[in-house]
Write a protein that holds these residues in place. Structure first.
Motif, mmCIF file in Angstrom:
data_model
loop_
_atom_site.group_PDB
_atom_site.id
_atom_site.type_symbol
_atom_site.label_atom_id
_atom_site.label_comp_id
_atom_site.label_asym_id
_atom_site.label_seq_id
_atom_site.Cartn_x
_atom_site.Cartn_y
_atom_site.Cartn_z
ATOM 1 N N LEU A 44 0.823 -1.212 0.000
ATOM 2 C CA LEU A 44 0.000 0.000 0.000
ATOM 3 C C LEU A 44 0.857 1.263 0.000
ATOM 4 O O LEU A 44 0.547 2.232 -0.702
ATOM 5 C CB LEU A 44 -0.932 0.014 1.212
ATOM 6 N N GLY A 45 1.927 1.256 0.782
ATOM 7 C CA GLY A 45 2.814 2.416 0.819
ATOM 8 C C GLY A 45 3.454 2.691 -0.529
ATOM 9 O O GLY A 45 3.568 3.842 -0.958
ATOM 10 N N ALA A 46 3.866 1.624 -1.212
ATOM 11 C CA ALA A 46 4.448 1.800 -2.550
ATOM 12 C C ALA A 46 3.404 2.342 -3.531
ATOM 13 O O ALA A 46 3.697 3.234 -4.334
ATOM 14 C CB ALA A 46 5.014 0.475 -3.044
ATOM 15 N N LEU A 47 2.195 1.811 -3.450
ATOM 16 C CA LEU A 47 1.118 2.296 -4.322
ATOM 17 C C LEU A 47 0.815 3.764 -4.050
ATOM 18 O O LEU A 47 0.663 4.559 -4.984
ATOM 19 C CB LEU A 47 -0.137 1.447 -4.117
ATOM 20 N N TRP A 48 0.734 4.137 -2.786
ATOM 21 C CA TRP A 48 0.458 5.527 -2.433
ATOM 22 C C TRP A 48 1.575 6.451 -2.896
ATOM 23 O O TRP A 48 1.323 7.575 -3.331
ATOM 24 C CB TRP A 48 0.241 5.680 -0.936
ATOM 25 N N THR A 49 2.802 5.997 -2.824
ATOM 26 C CA THR A 49 3.926 6.808 -3.283
ATOM 27 C C THR A 49 3.827 7.050 -4.787
ATOM 28 O O THR A 49 3.989 8.181 -5.258
ATOM 29 C CB THR A 49 5.264 6.116 -2.953
ATOM 30 N N VAL A 50 3.554 5.996 -5.522
ATOM 31 C CA VAL A 50 3.430 6.118 -6.980
ATOM 32 C C VAL A 50 2.269 7.041 -7.337
ATOM 33 O O VAL A 50 2.394 7.905 -8.218
ATOM 34 C CB VAL A 50 3.262 4.719 -7.616
ATOM 35 N N GLN A 51 1.157 6.894 -6.647
ATOM 36 C CA GLN A 51 0.006 7.763 -6.901
ATOM 37 C C GLN A 51 0.338 9.217 -6.570
ATOM 38 O O GLN A 51 -0.013 10.128 -7.309
ATOM 39 C CB GLN A 51 -1.190 7.315 -6.051
ATOM 40 N N GLY A 52 0.999 9.427 -5.439
ATOM 41 C CA GLY A 52 1.336 10.789 -5.032
ATOM 42 C C GLY A 52 2.301 11.482 -5.975
ATOM 43 O O GLY A 52 2.259 12.704 -6.133
ATOM 44 N N LEU A 53 3.163 10.706 -6.601
ATOM 45 C CA LEU A 53 4.098 11.283 -7.570
ATOM 46 C C LEU A 53 3.458 11.504 -8.934
ATOM 47 O O LEU A 53 4.070 12.078 -9.832
ATOM 48 C CB LEU A 53 5.328 10.381 -7.705
ATOM 49 N N GLY A 54 2.232 11.039 -9.107
ATOM 50 C CA GLY A 54 1.504 11.280 -10.349
ATOM 51 C C GLY A 54 1.705 10.235 -11.425
ATOM 52 O O GLY A 54 1.344 10.462 -12.578
ATOM 53 N N TYR A 55 2.283 9.082 -11.092
ATOM 54 C CA TYR A 55 2.544 8.050 -12.085
ATOM 55 C C TYR A 55 1.458 6.984 -12.161
ATOM 56 O O TYR A 55 1.528 6.108 -12.990
ATOM 57 C CB TYR A 55 3.881 7.345 -11.792
ATOM 58 N N ARG A 114 0.990 15.654 -3.304
ATOM 59 C CA ARG A 114 2.292 15.370 -2.704
ATOM 60 C C ARG A 114 2.205 14.746 -1.318
ATOM 61 O O ARG A 114 3.140 14.087 -0.890
ATOM 62 C CB ARG A 114 3.119 16.635 -2.648
ATOM 63 N N ILE A 115 1.125 14.932 -0.624
ATOM 64 C CA ILE A 115 1.002 14.348 0.709
ATOM 65 C C ILE A 115 1.100 12.826 0.641
ATOM 66 O O ILE A 115 1.669 12.184 1.519
ATOM 67 C CB ILE A 115 -0.300 14.814 1.412
ATOM 68 N N TRP A 116 0.578 12.229 -0.427
ATOM 69 C CA TRP A 116 0.659 10.772 -0.581
ATOM 70 C C TRP A 116 2.075 10.326 -0.919
ATOM 71 O O TRP A 116 2.468 9.196 -0.589
ATOM 72 C CB TRP A 116 -0.333 10.286 -1.633
ATOM 73 N N ALA A 117 2.840 11.203 -1.541
ATOM 74 C CA ALA A 117 4.238 10.891 -1.819
ATOM 75 C C ALA A 117 5.080 10.940 -0.539
ATOM 76 O O ALA A 117 6.179 10.425 -0.501
ATOM 77 C CB ALA A 117 4.801 11.860 -2.846
ATOM 78 N N VAL A 118 4.550 11.559 0.512
ATOM 79 C CA VAL A 118 5.221 11.589 1.811
ATOM 80 C C VAL A 118 4.711 10.463 2.702
ATOM 81 O O VAL A 118 5.490 9.776 3.363
ATOM 82 C CB VAL A 118 5.001 12.958 2.493
ATOM 83 N N ILE A 119 3.407 10.259 2.724
ATOM 84 C CA ILE A 119 2.810 9.224 3.563
ATOM 85 C C ILE A 119 3.233 7.831 3.086
ATOM 86 O O ILE A 119 3.487 6.944 3.903
ATOM 87 C CB ILE A 119 1.272 9.355 3.576
ATOM 88 N N GLY A 120 3.325 7.628 1.791
ATOM 89 C CA GLY A 120 3.662 6.322 1.225
ATOM 90 C C GLY A 120 4.962 5.731 1.752
ATOM 91 O O GLY A 120 4.972 4.607 2.260
ATOM 92 N N PRO A 121 6.076 6.456 1.664
ATOM 93 C CA PRO A 121 7.332 5.894 2.186
ATOM 94 C C PRO A 121 7.308 5.647 3.694
ATOM 95 O O PRO A 121 7.934 4.703 4.181
ATOM 96 C CB PRO A 121 8.376 6.960 1.833
ATOM 97 N N VAL A 122 6.570 6.467 4.425
ATOM 98 C CA VAL A 122 6.442 6.234 5.874
ATOM 99 C C VAL A 122 5.733 4.910 6.127
ATOM 100 O O VAL A 122 6.151 4.112 6.973
ATOM 101 C CB VAL A 122 5.699 7.411 6.552
ATOM 102 N N VAL A 123 4.682 4.639 5.373
ATOM 103 C CA VAL A 123 3.954 3.382 5.514
ATOM 104 C C VAL A 123 4.833 2.206 5.084
ATOM 105 O O VAL A 123 4.792 1.136 5.708
ATOM 106 C CB VAL A 123 2.626 3.427 4.721
ATOM 107 N N VAL A 124 5.633 2.401 4.047
ATOM 108 C CA VAL A 124 6.564 1.340 3.631
ATOM 109 C C VAL A 124 7.541 1.026 4.757
ATOM 110 O O VAL A 124 7.804 -0.141 5.057
ATOM 111 C CB VAL A 124 7.317 1.738 2.343
ATOM 112 N N LEU A 125 8.090 2.047 5.396
ATOM 113 C CA LEU A 125 9.017 1.824 6.506
ATOM 114 C C LEU A 125 8.345 1.094 7.671
ATOM 115 O O LEU A 125 8.934 0.189 8.260
ATOM 116 C CB LEU A 125 9.599 3.150 6.979
ATOM 117 N N ILE A 126 7.128 1.471 7.990
ATOM 118 C CA ILE A 126 6.386 0.788 9.041
ATOM 119 C C ILE A 126 6.167 -0.674 8.656
ATOM 120 O O ILE A 126 6.302 -1.580 9.487
ATOM 121 C CB ILE A 126 5.044 1.507 9.319
ATOM 122 N N GLY A 127 5.856 -0.918 7.397
ATOM 123 C CA GLY A 127 5.672 -2.277 6.919
ATOM 124 C C GLY A 127 6.945 -3.096 6.999
ATOM 125 O O GLY A 127 6.916 -4.274 7.369
#
Length: 65
Positions: A16-27, A37-50
């Protein structure tokens, strides 16, 4: 069974974190999250938690065996 739950949650968080990062970056195409851009910040945080949850899950499974 204790480690499986953490492994499952960790893997889900990484995906989910990777998906959110990709979405936040517009890809990711057209969606509500695309380009925000908030999703491009939240995504990597969720990846780290995962990744931390995966590490704890693997550790719990190793201890059991």
């Amino acid at each position: 069974m204790r480690g499986w739950f953490r492994l499952t949650l960790g893997l889900l968080a990484v995906v989910l974190g990777a998906l959110w990062t990709v979405q936040g970056l517009g890809y990711g195409g057209d969606s509500v999250m695309a380009g925000h851009r908030i999703w491009a910040v939240i995504g990597p945080v969720v990846v780290l938690i995962g990744l931390v949850a995966l590490w704890y899950g693997l550790r719990a499974r190793r201890r059991r065996n």
